[in-house]
Scaffold this active site. Sequence first.
Site, PDB file in Angstrom:
ATOM      1  N   ASP A 102      44.388  28.932  18.828  1.00  0.00           N
ATOM      2  CA  ASP A 102      44.469  28.905  20.542  1.00  0.00           C
ATOM      3  C   ASP A 102      43.172  29.600  21.094  1.00  0.00           C
ATOM      4  O   ASP A 102      42.797  30.568  20.315  1.00  0.00           O
ATOM      5  CB  ASP A 102      45.605  29.984  21.007  1.00  0.00           C
TER       6      ASP A 102
HETATM    7  N1  URA Z   1      50.158  30.320  16.237  1.00  0.00           N
HETATM    8  C1  URA Z   1      49.750  30.462  17.423  1.00  0.00           C
HETATM    9  O1  URA Z   1      50.661  30.818  18.429  1.00  0.00           O
HETATM   10  N2  URA Z   1      48.515  30.403  18.016  1.00  0.00           N
HETATM   11  C2  URA Z   1      47.438  30.266  17.076  1.00  0.00           C
HETATM   12  O2  URA Z   1      46.498  30.323  17.325  1.00  0.00           O
HETATM   13  C3  URA Z   1      47.903  30.036  15.723  1.00  0.00           C
HETATM   14  C4  URA Z   1      48.997  30.270  15.371  1.00  0.00           C
END
Ligand code: URA
Length: 232
Positions: A102
């Site tokens: 993310d």
């Molecule tokens: N899980 C999440 O919630 N975000 C990420 O970036 C990776 C794994």
Amino acid sequence: MKLVKSLANLGYGSRRQVALMFREGRVTDAAGEVLYADDTPQWHEVHVDGEPLDPPPGLLLMLHKPAGYTCSTKDRGRLVYDLLPPRFAHRSPTLSTVGRLDRETSGLLLMTDDGQLLHRIISPKSKLPKVYEATLAEPLRGDEAATFASGTLMLDSETTPLLPAELEVLSPTRARLTLHEGRYHQVRRMFAAVGNHVDALHRSHVGGLSLGDLPEGEWRMLDESDRTQLFA
Ligand code: URA
């Protein structure tokens, strides 16, 4: 493959721009002798503006992604490609992120232009563990580790339960979570499922690889021994 096409595929420019680079004498061998478009040197002998040529197709690199960068080639705001040499965004085959983090997640991000390798890394069959450190808005209750390890936790709008995951409590509001699959926003959704909220998230490991001492915002090419470690 013709040298002009190889350089164009590495993102040095269009074929026409690359042909001009040859005419300008910017493409040389390691000793500085000018190369011509129909020469057939070894890859490692070719230099552009005195610098060795970028690696051939089949590369794998690790980036220490800072929070605030998006895993996309086109998006508003800062992109992970902004942290690499600009040519890398114009390579063919395309250099892609191996899965995604993310925008607000930091840590270990792999990137490759090798489709088979990418699938091998993300395939559930490979079962590569991914380790995350989460900073939480609320203190842990104490039952989260058992819930995450149960293999029965179902996330909203999903039809299959999550595989068992391991939670290690680091402090009342910090935890290390090891996953063996990669679902959309998985860590954030797992903590939401137990009534918490992830304030900050960092990925420290993929398979047997860690960031080591790679500073935030920096990247490095991975070699054969890194690849062995990845799948170890
Ligand atoms: N899980 C999440 O919630 N975000 C990420 O970036 C990776 C794994």
